[in-house]
Design a protein around this motif. Structure first.
Motif, PDB file in Angstrom:
ATOM      1  N   ASP A 169     -12.151 -21.484 -16.885  1.00 58.43           N
ATOM      2  CA  ASP A 169     -13.556 -21.425 -17.280  1.00 58.43           C
ATOM      3  C   ASP A 169     -13.791 -21.957 -18.694  1.00 58.43           C
ATOM      4  O   ASP A 169     -14.936 -22.225 -19.069  1.00 58.43           O
ATOM      5  CB  ASP A 169     -14.074 -19.980 -17.218  1.00 58.43           C
ATOM      6  CG  ASP A 169     -14.299 -19.503 -15.792  1.00 58.43           C
ATOM      7  OD1 ASP A 169     -14.065 -20.291 -14.866  1.00 58.43           O
ATOM      8  OD2 ASP A 169     -14.703 -18.337 -15.607  1.00 58.43           O
ATOM      9  N   ASP A 205     -16.491 -13.187 -22.578  1.00 55.29           N
ATOM     10  CA  ASP A 205     -17.569 -12.911 -21.630  1.00 55.29           C
ATOM     11  C   ASP A 205     -17.250 -11.621 -20.898  1.00 55.29           C
ATOM     12  O   ASP A 205     -16.229 -10.973 -21.165  1.00 55.29           O
ATOM     13  CB  ASP A 205     -17.811 -14.093 -20.681  1.00 55.29           C
ATOM     14  CG  ASP A 205     -16.673 -14.360 -19.711  1.00 55.29           C
ATOM     15  OD1 ASP A 205     -15.725 -13.528 -19.623  1.00 55.29           O
ATOM     16  OD2 ASP A 205     -16.710 -15.387 -19.022  1.00 55.29           O
ATOM     17  N   GLY A 227     -16.204 -11.109 -18.056  1.00 58.74           N
ATOM     18  CA  GLY A 227     -14.941 -11.165 -17.330  1.00 58.74           C
ATOM     19  C   GLY A 227     -13.740 -10.926 -18.222  1.00 58.74           C
ATOM     20  O   GLY A 227     -12.835 -10.149 -17.876  1.00 58.74           O
ATOM     21  N   THR A 272     -13.766  -7.286 -19.227  1.00 57.87           N
ATOM     22  CA  THR A 272     -13.400  -6.454 -18.081  1.00 57.87           C
ATOM     23  C   THR A 272     -11.896  -6.498 -17.842  1.00 57.87           C
ATOM     24  O   THR A 272     -11.255  -5.458 -17.596  1.00 57.87           O
ATOM     25  CB  THR A 272     -14.137  -6.913 -16.818  1.00 57.87           C
ATOM     26  OG1 THR A 272     -15.544  -6.782 -17.009  1.00 57.87           O
ATOM     27  CG2 THR A 272     -13.727  -6.086 -15.604  1.00 57.87           C
ATOM     28  N   TRP A 312     -11.364  -7.080 -10.153  1.00 56.18           N
ATOM     29  CA  TRP A 312     -12.815  -7.052 -10.314  1.00 56.18           C
ATOM     30  C   TRP A 312     -13.434  -8.324  -9.730  1.00 56.18           C
ATOM     31  O   TRP A 312     -12.754  -9.331  -9.541  1.00 56.18           O
ATOM     32  CB  TRP A 312     -13.201  -6.916 -11.789  1.00 56.18           C
ATOM     33  CG  TRP A 312     -13.144  -8.187 -12.569  1.00 56.18           C
ATOM     34  CD1 TRP A 312     -14.174  -9.030 -12.838  1.00 56.18           C
ATOM     35  CD2 TRP A 312     -11.984  -8.786 -13.156  1.00 56.18           C
ATOM     36  NE1 TRP A 312     -13.737 -10.109 -13.568  1.00 56.18           N
ATOM     37  CE2 TRP A 312     -12.393  -9.982 -13.769  1.00 56.18           C
ATOM     38  CE3 TRP A 312     -10.635  -8.423 -13.212  1.00 56.18           C
ATOM     39  CZ2 TRP A 312     -11.505 -10.817 -14.434  1.00 56.18           C
ATOM     40  CZ3 TRP A 312      -9.749  -9.247 -13.884  1.00 56.18           C
ATOM     41  CH2 TRP A 312     -10.180 -10.425 -14.484  1.00 56.18           C
ATOM     42  N   ARG A 325     -17.390 -10.696  -9.608  1.00 56.73           N
ATOM     43  CA  ARG A 325     -18.445 -11.055 -10.549  1.00 56.73           C
ATOM     44  C   ARG A 325     -19.856 -10.970  -9.973  1.00 56.73           C
ATOM     45  O   ARG A 325     -20.819 -11.218 -10.694  1.00 56.73           O
ATOM     46  CB  ARG A 325     -18.173 -12.463 -11.085  1.00 56.73           C
ATOM     47  CG  ARG A 325     -16.826 -12.547 -11.798  1.00 56.73           C
ATOM     48  CD  ARG A 325     -16.664 -13.799 -12.621  1.00 56.73           C
ATOM     49  NE  ARG A 325     -16.133 -14.920 -11.860  1.00 56.73           N
ATOM     50  CZ  ARG A 325     -15.665 -16.053 -12.402  1.00 56.73           C
ATOM     51  NH1 ARG A 325     -15.664 -16.202 -13.702  1.00 56.73           N
ATOM     52  NH2 ARG A 325     -15.202 -17.022 -11.646  1.00 56.73           N
ATOM     53  N   THR A 326     -19.983 -10.613  -8.694  1.00 60.02           N
ATOM     54  CA  THR A 326     -21.322 -10.489  -8.100  1.00 60.02           C
ATOM     55  C   THR A 326     -21.413  -9.205  -7.287  1.00 60.02           C
ATOM     56  O   THR A 326     -20.397  -8.654  -6.851  1.00 60.02           O
ATOM     57  CB  THR A 326     -21.642 -11.679  -7.175  1.00 60.02           C
ATOM     58  OG1 THR A 326     -20.778 -11.609  -6.009  1.00 60.02           O
ATOM     59  CG2 THR A 326     -21.434 -13.014  -7.879  1.00 60.02           C
TER      60      THR A 326
END
Length: 562
Positions: free
Chosen positions: A205, A237, A239, A242, A479, A481-482
Motif C-alpha cells: 500500500d 493508517d 490498518g 490495528t 482483521w 477493512r470493511t
C-alpha cells in the motif's frame, strides 16, 4: 515539557535490542517532540543479558544505547527532549552511571535517574534472570523530579509511555481510563516501525523500504493520535495501527501493573494523512499479581539439516532417520525431533529446487549427548547413507538454550523505587485496588451475510494478520477493512476452521477473542512454541510468520469480497 493543556508528543526510537541505530538521531531532528522512548527488552533479550552478566557482573544492559546517545545527547539537551528507556536491562544503575560518565566527558549537563526493584532473581533459585514487570509510576516520579534521562530495567513496554504521560498530566493511580489510553498508545509505539508499515500484511500500500518511527500525541483525557514525523517513509493508517494493536495480545483485557486496558473499547479512526485517532479506551483496576519473567538454562541443543535431492525423498528420509536412531541407541538424547520440509519440486531445473530438507533437532541436559555423539554419528554416514548425501553444515558441539516461564507475585513483593539523579530514593507504592481477571463474554455477532457465489482463494486477499509470541504461546490477530468482510470473517473463521487451516494447531488449545470495534479476531495458541523463543521449539520460534501462513491458506470466499 509543554504545558499540561497541550498534547504530550512521545516518540519511539527502538523496538528491540538491535533496531535501527540512526533512529534516535532521526527522531530528534525530524520534528517536535517532548519525550523519546526506547524499548530494548524482550524475553530472549533478558536471557542474552543474563548470560552477559555471568561473564561480567558490570554488564547486563544494552550497550548499543550508549553508542547511540554519544552522538545525540547534545541534540536532546538543545531541544529539551527527555529520554526514557528500558535499555538498563538487568543493570539499570550501571547504565545510569555510564550515561553520567558520557555526559561528563561531553560536557553536557544531564540529570540521569533510574528505576529499580524489578530484579527478583535471588528469590527464584535456578534462574539466570527473574524480573517483575513494573508499571510507569517509578518513571513518572523520576520525571516529576526533573530527570532528563530515565533508565529502567524490566518494566512493561507500555510503561515507557504511561510514565511520562502520568508525570506530564499529573495522573494518579486509579485514573484507569486515562492510564488505559496511554497503555494502548504505548503498546502501539513499543515495536517501533511495526506501527508505520514495517512487517505489514498490506505492505504494497505504500513505500515501506525505510519506514519512519512512530509517535503519539497524548491528551489529558488519555485519548491520542498515532502519527510519524513529516516526510519519513512508511504509512500510518487504521490498518498499520490495528496490526500493531493486535501484536502479542490476547483477549479483551490487557493486564498491566497499573491498569487493565479494555481492548474491546478501543476505537480507531483515520484523522488525516498518517494520523490515526485512538479513543474510547476504558480501564479497570490491575490484577492482584505482578507478572515475573523467569529465564533459566534448559540444557543443550544441537541440530543438523540433511539435504535430500531428487527421487525417493520419503525413503531417503526414512533411511537416514533409521541409521541415526541406531547409531545413538546406546545414549539417546533426551529429546529428538525430525522435520521433513518438502521444498523440492518435480522435474526441477535447479538442484536447489529439486531438494528437500530433513531437520534433526536434539536436546539434553548433557552437552556430550547432543554434541560429540551426534556429530560423530551424522558425519560417519557421509559415505554410507542415501544417494546424494550432504548436510547444510556439520553439527557443532551443542549450545546451551534457555527456557522462559511466567510466574506471578503479589504487588507488595517488589521494592519499586525511583532513584533520582541526586541520589534520593522515592518508593513507589504498589497498586491498592486490584481486580481478578476473568474472560469477557463474546459480544453479539453481526448477522451472517446471505449465501452467494464463492471462489477458492487465499484468506490474505481480504484479511490482514500479525502474529507473535508470549512465552510458549503464540497469538495470531486477523482483521478486515470493511463491514461486509467482517460479517463474513466473524462467522467463517471459527476455532475449528482456524485449526483446519493451520494443522500444527489441531492438538493444541486455541481460544478466539472477538474485537468488533477493530473488525478483528485474535487467536491464542497455547504451547505451540514449547518452552519459549530461546528453546527454539519450531523453525519459527517467535511465531512471526504464523499470521502470514494463515493468510496464505485457501478457503471459499464470497466473490463480492474479492
Amino acid at each position: 515539557m509543554t504545558e499540561p493543556t497541550a498534547p504530550l508528543r512521545i516518540g519511539n526510537f527502538s523496538g528491540f535490542y538491535g533496531d535501527r541505530f540512526d533512529a534516535l538521531h532521526e527522531m530528534l531532528t525530524g520534528g517536535e517532540l517532548d519525550v523519546l522512548t526506547g524499548d530494548y527488552l524482550a524475553e530472549l533479550t533478558m536471557l542474552i543479558l543474563g548470560r552477559d552478566r555471568l561473564k561480567d557482573p558490570t554488564a547486563g544492559y544494552a550497550r548499543t544505547f550508549l553508542r547511540q546517545l554519544e552522538g545525540c545527547l547534545g541534540l536532546a539537551h538543545e531541544r529539551g527532549v527527555r529520554i526514557v528507556t528500558n535499555a538498563g536491562g538487568l543493570n539499570p544503575a550501571g547504565l545510569a552511571d555510564a550515561i553520567r560518565n558520557l555526559a561528563g566527558r561531553l560536557g553536557i549537563p544531564t540529570r540521569v535517574a533510574h528505576v529499580e526493584g524489578d530484579d527478583l532473581t535471588a528469590a527464584h533459585p535456578g534462574s539466570l534472570a527473574a524480573h517483575a514487570y513494573l508499571g510507569g509510576f517509578g518513571i513518572a516520579a523520576c520525571l516529576r523530579e526533573g530527570a532528563d534521562i530515565v533508565v529502567t530495567g524490566r518494566v512493561t513496554d507500555a510503561a515507557l509511555v504511561t510514565g511520562p504521560a502520568a508525570a506530564h498530566f499529573g495522573w494518579q493511580p486509579g485514573e484507569y481510563d486515562r492510564l488505559a489510553g496511554a497503555v494502548v498508545a504505548g503498546h502501539v509505539l513499543e515495536c517501533g516501525a511495526q506501527a508505520t508499515g514495517g512487517n505489514y500484511a498490506f505492505f504494497r500500500d505504500a513505500d515501506v523500504r525505510r519506514p519512519g518511527f512512530p509517535l503519539a500525541e497524548i491528551h489529558a483525557d488519555g485519548t491520542g493520535v498515532i502519527t510519524k514525523h513529516p516526510g519519513t517513509g512508511g504509512l500510518v493508517d487504521v490498518g498499520t495501527v490495528t496490526a500493531q494493536f493486535l501484536y502479542e495480545t490476547a483477549g479483551a483485557r490487557y493486564a498491566g501493573p497499573d491498569v487493565t486496558a479494555r481492548l474491546d473499547t478501543v476505537r480507531l479512526t483515520q484523522d488525516g494523512p498518517d494520523r490515526v485517532r485512538v479513543e474510547g479506551v476504558r480501564g479497570e483496576a490491575p490484577p492482584p499479581a505482578l507478572k515475573v519473567g523467569r529465564n533459566r538454562l534448559g540444557g543443550f541443543r544441537n541440530e543438523v539439516v540433511f539435504v535430500l535431492t531428487g527421487l525417493d525423498i520419503e525413503a531417503k528420509a526414512a533411511l537416514v532417520q533409521a541409521q541415526l536412531t541406531d547409531a545413538l541407541a546406546k545414549s539417546p538424547p533426551g529429546e529428538v525431533r525430525w522435520d521433513l520440509v518438502r521444498t523440492d519440486r518435480p522435474d526441477a531445473d535447479t538442484e536447489e529446487t529439486a531438494s528437500a530438507l530433513l531437520r534433526l533437532v536434539v536436546r539434553d541436559p548433557d552437552q556430550e549427548a547432543v554434541g560429540r555423539a551426534l556429530s560423530g554419528a551424522a558425519i560417519e554416514l557421509a559415505l554410507a547413507s542415501y544417494p546424494g548425501f550432504h548436510v547444510l553444515a556439520p553439527p557443532g558441539k551443542g549450545a546451551p538454550y534457555g527456557v522462559f516461564e511466567d510466574v506471578y507475585v503479589p504487588h507488595g513483593a517488589v521494592d519499586h523505587v525511583a532513584v533520582l539523579y541526586d541520589g534520593r530514593r522515592i518508593p513507589v507504592s504498589p497498586a491498592q485496588d486490584t481486580l481478578v481477571l476473568h474472560d469477557v463474554a463474546e459480544p453479539p455477532l453481526p448477522e451472517a451475510p446471505p449465501p452467494g457465489p464463492t471462489r477458492r482463494a487465499p484468506l490474505g486477499l481480504v484479511a490482514g494478520a500479525r502474529s507473535g509470541d508470549k512465552g510458549g504461546n503464540a497469538n495470531a490477530g486477523v482483521w478486515v477493512r470493511t463491514e461486509d468482510a467482517w460479517r463474513w470473517l466473524v462467522h467463517e473463521l471459527t476455532v475449528d476452521r482456524f485449526r483446519d487451516l493451520l494443522p500444527e494447531c489441531r492438538p493444541l488449545p486455541v481460544v478466539r477473542h472477538v474485537l468488533p470495534n477493530l473488525r478483528a479476531l485474535n487467536f491464542t495458541v497455547e504451547g505451540i512454541l514449547g518452552e519459549g523463543v530461546a528453546a527454539q521449539h519450531r523453525f519459527d520460534p517467535q511465531a512471526k510468520g504464523l499470521g502470514e501462513w494463515l493468510r496464505s491458506r485457501h478457503l471459499d470466499i464470497p466473490e463480492a469480497l474479492l
